[in-house]
Design a protein around this motif. Structure first.
Motif, PDB file in Angstrom:
ATOM      1  N   PRO A  13       0.797  -1.405  -0.012  1.00 47.68           N
ATOM      2  CA  PRO A  13      -0.166   0.110   0.021  1.00 47.68           C
ATOM      3  C   PRO A  13       0.724   1.374  -0.168  1.00 47.68           C
ATOM      4  CG  PRO A  13       0.307  -0.849   2.223  1.00 47.68           C
ATOM      5  CD  PRO A  13       1.004  -1.925   1.272  1.00 47.68           C
ATOM      6  N   SER A  14       2.083   1.093  -0.261  1.00 41.09           N
ATOM      7  CA  SER A  14       3.041   2.540   0.107  1.00 41.09           C
ATOM      8  C   SER A  14       2.735   3.656  -0.903  1.00 41.09           C
ATOM      9  CB  SER A  14       4.529   1.897   0.126  1.00 41.09           C
ATOM     10  OG  SER A  14       4.908   1.633  -1.085  1.00 41.09           O
ATOM     11  N   MET A  15       2.287   3.421  -2.217  1.00 38.25           N
ATOM     12  CA  MET A  15       1.987   4.218  -3.182  1.00 38.25           C
ATOM     13  C   MET A  15       0.442   4.631  -3.313  1.00 38.25           C
ATOM     14  SD  MET A  15       4.725   5.650  -4.172  1.00 38.25           S
ATOM     15  CE  MET A  15       4.161   6.503  -5.707  1.00 38.25           C
ATOM     16  N   ALA A  16      -0.297   4.053  -2.265  1.00 36.16           N
ATOM     17  CA  ALA A  16      -1.843   4.508  -2.649  1.00 36.16           C
ATOM     18  C   ALA A  16      -1.997   6.071  -2.145  1.00 36.16           C
ATOM     19  CB  ALA A  16      -2.673   3.743  -1.484  1.00 36.16           C
ATOM     20  N   PRO A  17      -2.734   6.589  -2.793  1.00 32.13           N
ATOM     21  CA  PRO A  17      -3.819   6.400  -3.760  1.00 32.13           C
ATOM     22  C   PRO A  17      -3.362   6.486  -5.029  1.00 32.13           C
ATOM     23  CG  PRO A  17      -4.064   8.688  -3.176  1.00 32.13           C
ATOM     24  CD  PRO A  17      -2.927   8.189  -2.296  1.00 32.13           C
ATOM     25  N   THR A  18      -2.119   7.047  -5.465  1.00 34.04           N
ATOM     26  CA  THR A  18      -1.676   6.923  -6.619  1.00 34.04           C
ATOM     27  C   THR A  18      -1.478   5.650  -7.586  1.00 34.04           C
ATOM     28  OG1 THR A  18      -0.393   8.877  -6.333  1.00 34.04           O
ATOM     29  CG2 THR A  18       0.195   7.908  -8.254  1.00 34.04           C
ATOM     30  N   VAL A  52      11.622  -1.723  -5.569  1.00 34.93           N
ATOM     31  CA  VAL A  52      10.499  -0.737  -5.008  1.00 34.93           C
ATOM     32  C   VAL A  52       9.956  -0.019  -5.986  1.00 34.93           C
ATOM     33  CG1 VAL A  52      11.092  -1.156  -2.523  1.00 34.93           C
ATOM     34  CG2 VAL A  52      11.827   0.801  -3.773  1.00 34.93           C
ATOM     35  N   VAL A  53       8.756   0.497  -5.974  1.00 35.41           N
ATOM     36  CA  VAL A  53       8.058   1.736  -6.662  1.00 35.41           C
ATOM     37  C   VAL A  53       7.953   2.822  -5.465  1.00 35.41           C
ATOM     38  CG1 VAL A  53       6.138   2.408  -8.145  1.00 35.41           C
ATOM     39  CG2 VAL A  53       6.944   0.146  -8.192  1.00 35.41           C
ATOM     40  N   LYS A  54       8.529   3.990  -5.817  1.00 31.65           N
ATOM     41  CA  LYS A  54       8.395   5.148  -4.960  1.00 31.65           C
ATOM     42  C   LYS A  54       8.503   6.556  -5.777  1.00 31.65           C
ATOM     43  CE  LYS A  54       8.870   2.643  -1.239  1.00 31.65           C
ATOM     44  NZ  LYS A  54       7.718   2.196  -0.515  1.00 31.65           N
ATOM     45  N   ARG A  55       8.174   7.665  -4.927  1.00 32.05           N
ATOM     46  CA  ARG A  55       8.187   8.920  -5.563  1.00 32.05           C
ATOM     47  C   ARG A  55       9.541   9.758  -5.357  1.00 32.05           C
ATOM     48  NH1 ARG A  55       4.670  11.595  -8.070  1.00 32.05           N
ATOM     49  NH2 ARG A  55       2.808  10.374  -7.094  1.00 32.05           N
ATOM     50  N   ALA A  56      10.209  10.043  -6.224  1.00 36.17           N
ATOM     51  CA  ALA A  56      11.621  10.611  -6.086  1.00 36.17           C
ATOM     52  C   ALA A  56      11.434  12.173  -5.538  1.00 36.17           C
ATOM     53  CB  ALA A  56      12.451  10.854  -7.521  1.00 36.17           C
ATOM     54  N   TRP A  64      18.848   8.692  -5.226  1.00 38.11           N
ATOM     55  CA  TRP A  64      17.603   9.581  -4.757  1.00 38.11           C
ATOM     56  C   TRP A  64      17.077   9.193  -3.489  1.00 38.11           C
ATOM     57  CZ3 TRP A  64      15.398  13.186  -7.643  1.00 38.11           C
ATOM     58  CH2 TRP A  64      15.885  13.607  -8.937  1.00 38.11           C
ATOM     59  N   TRP A  65      16.606  10.200  -2.605  1.00 37.65           N
ATOM     60  CA  TRP A  65      15.832  10.032  -1.759  1.00 37.65           C
ATOM     61  C   TRP A  65      14.183   9.894  -2.166  1.00 37.65           C
ATOM     62  CZ3 TRP A  65      17.405   9.472   3.220  1.00 37.65           C
ATOM     63  CH2 TRP A  65      16.597   9.540   4.333  1.00 37.65           C
ATOM     64  N   VAL A  66      13.724   9.021  -1.777  1.00 35.74           N
ATOM     65  CA  VAL A  66      12.132   8.663  -2.175  1.00 35.74           C
ATOM     66  C   VAL A  66      11.380   8.691  -1.010  1.00 35.74           C
ATOM     67  CG1 VAL A  66      13.239   7.487  -4.362  1.00 35.74           C
ATOM     68  CG2 VAL A  66      12.667   6.081  -2.278  1.00 35.74           C
ATOM     69  N   GLN A  67      10.112   8.611  -1.208  1.00 38.86           N
ATOM     70  CA  GLN A  67       8.856   8.381  -0.421  1.00 38.86           C
ATOM     71  C   GLN A  67       7.659   7.897  -1.101  1.00 38.86           C
ATOM     72  OE1 GLN A  67       9.111  11.719   2.407  1.00 38.86           O
ATOM     73  NE2 GLN A  67       6.963  11.272   2.998  1.00 38.86           N
ATOM     74  N   GLY A  68       7.126   7.007  -0.302  1.00 36.95           N
ATOM     75  CA  GLY A  68       5.672   6.561  -1.003  1.00 36.95           C
ATOM     76  C   GLY A  68       4.699   7.546  -0.804  1.00 36.95           C
ATOM     77  N   ASP A  69       3.475   7.673  -1.351  1.00 36.33           N
ATOM     78  CA  ASP A  69       2.520   8.542  -1.453  1.00 36.33           C
ATOM     79  C   ASP A  69       1.700   8.415  -0.239  1.00 36.33           C
ATOM     80  OD1 ASP A  69       3.661   9.732  -3.764  1.00 36.33           O
ATOM     81  OD2 ASP A  69       1.855   9.172  -4.907  1.00 36.33           O
ATOM     82  N   ASN A  70       1.653   7.258   0.446  1.00 34.33           N
ATOM     83  CA  ASN A  70       0.797   6.902   1.613  1.00 34.33           C
ATOM     84  C   ASN A  70       1.723   7.107   2.886  1.00 34.33           C
ATOM     85  OD1 ASN A  70      -0.628   5.671   3.847  1.00 34.33           O
ATOM     86  ND2 ASN A  70      -1.033   3.806   2.764  1.00 34.33           N
ATOM     87  N   GLY A  71       1.424   8.385   3.363  1.00 41.63           N
ATOM     88  CA  GLY A  71       2.075   8.705   4.707  1.00 41.63           C
ATOM     89  C   GLY A  71       2.219   7.884   5.848  1.00 41.63           C
ATOM     90  N   ASP A  76      10.374   3.568   3.224  1.00 39.54           N
ATOM     91  CA  ASP A  76      10.869   4.289   2.097  1.00 39.54           C
ATOM     92  C   ASP A  76      12.393   4.685   2.521  1.00 39.54           C
ATOM     93  OD1 ASP A  76      10.211   6.339   3.919  1.00 39.54           O
ATOM     94  OD2 ASP A  76       8.284   6.831   2.708  1.00 39.54           O
ATOM     95  N   SER A  77      12.808   5.957   1.860  1.00 39.38           N
ATOM     96  CA  SER A  77      14.125   6.321   2.477  1.00 39.38           C
ATOM     97  C   SER A  77      14.179   6.851   3.829  1.00 39.38           C
ATOM     98  CB  SER A  77      14.556   7.628   1.519  1.00 39.38           C
ATOM     99  OG  SER A  77      14.941   7.166   0.268  1.00 39.38           O
ATOM    100  N   ARG A  78      12.938   7.024   4.586  1.00 38.63           N
ATOM    101  CA  ARG A  78      13.312   7.217   6.066  1.00 38.63           C
ATOM    102  C   ARG A  78      13.679   6.157   6.692  1.00 38.63           C
ATOM    103  NH1 ARG A  78       7.063   9.412   6.258  1.00 38.63           N
ATOM    104  NH2 ARG A  78       7.057   7.785   4.728  1.00 38.63           N
ATOM    105  N   ALA A  79      13.447   5.044   6.217  1.00 41.42           N
ATOM    106  CA  ALA A  79      13.951   3.737   6.907  1.00 41.42           C
ATOM    107  C   ALA A  79      15.124   2.996   6.313  1.00 41.42           C
ATOM    108  CB  ALA A  79      12.551   2.579   6.758  1.00 41.42           C
ATOM    109  N   TYR A  80      15.412   3.179   4.822  1.00 41.69           N
ATOM    110  CA  TYR A  80      16.213   2.443   4.132  1.00 41.69           C
ATOM    111  C   TYR A  80      17.290   3.221   3.259  1.00 41.69           C
ATOM    112  CZ  TYR A  80      13.116  -1.202   4.834  1.00 41.69           C
ATOM    113  OH  TYR A  80      12.241  -2.127   5.803  1.00 41.69           O
ATOM    114  N   GLY A  81      17.247   4.528   3.472  1.00 37.33           N
ATOM    115  CA  GLY A  81      18.231   5.561   2.867  1.00 37.33           C
ATOM    116  C   GLY A  81      18.143   5.645   1.285  1.00 37.33           C
ATOM    117  N   VAL A  82      19.161   5.733   0.665  1.00 45.86           N
ATOM    118  CA  VAL A  82      19.366   6.281  -0.604  1.00 45.86           C
ATOM    119  C   VAL A  82      18.699   5.302  -1.524  1.00 45.86           C
ATOM    120  CG1 VAL A  82      20.670   6.832  -2.491  1.00 45.86           C
ATOM    121  CG2 VAL A  82      21.088   7.714   0.023  1.00 45.86           C
TER     122      VAL A  82
END
Length: 106
Positions: A13-18, A52-56, A64-71, A76-82
């Motif tokens: 669910p990390s990229m929901a709702p996109t 993984v699929v994430k937003r740059a 790249w530092w990335v994050q999912g759209d589902n807060g 994402d990078s908050r847990a695993y880095g670059v």
């Protein structure tokens, strides 16, 4: 190097709702450079076996530092880095294409 398209199935669910679990996307390797706001596919340096699929968000340390759209999901990078980007998502093709759909930029 010519660009190539390949398919990726979204899980989790990390990229929901996109993007939602079960969506299938086409990813372009090569082509234009990644920009902040692009949805990308890649591997974290700390978890090289996980695609993984994430937003740059921003370029950093040669990746790249990335994050999912589902807060609510922090895998994402908050847990695993670059993330080392392997390609850019260009379209979701399953289920039901959203014609003229562009991923929102951050």
């Amino acid at each position: 190097m010519p660009s190539a398209l390949y398919a990726v199935l979204v899980t989790g669910p990390s990229m929901a709702p996109t993007l939602r679990h079960g969506d299938a996307v086409l990813v372009r390797r090569g082509g234009r450079a990644v920009r902040p706001g692009d949805v990308v596919v890649g591997v974290f340096r700390s978890r090289p076996g996980l695609l993984v699929v994430k937003r740059a968000l921003r370029a950093t340390d040669g990746g790249w530092w990335v994050q999912g759209d589902n807060g609510l999901v922090t895998d994402d990078s908050r847990a695993y880095g670059v993330l080392d980007v392997q390609g850019r998502v260009v379209v979701r093709y399953w289920p039901r294409p959203r014609w003229r759909f562009r991923y929102p930029r951050v």
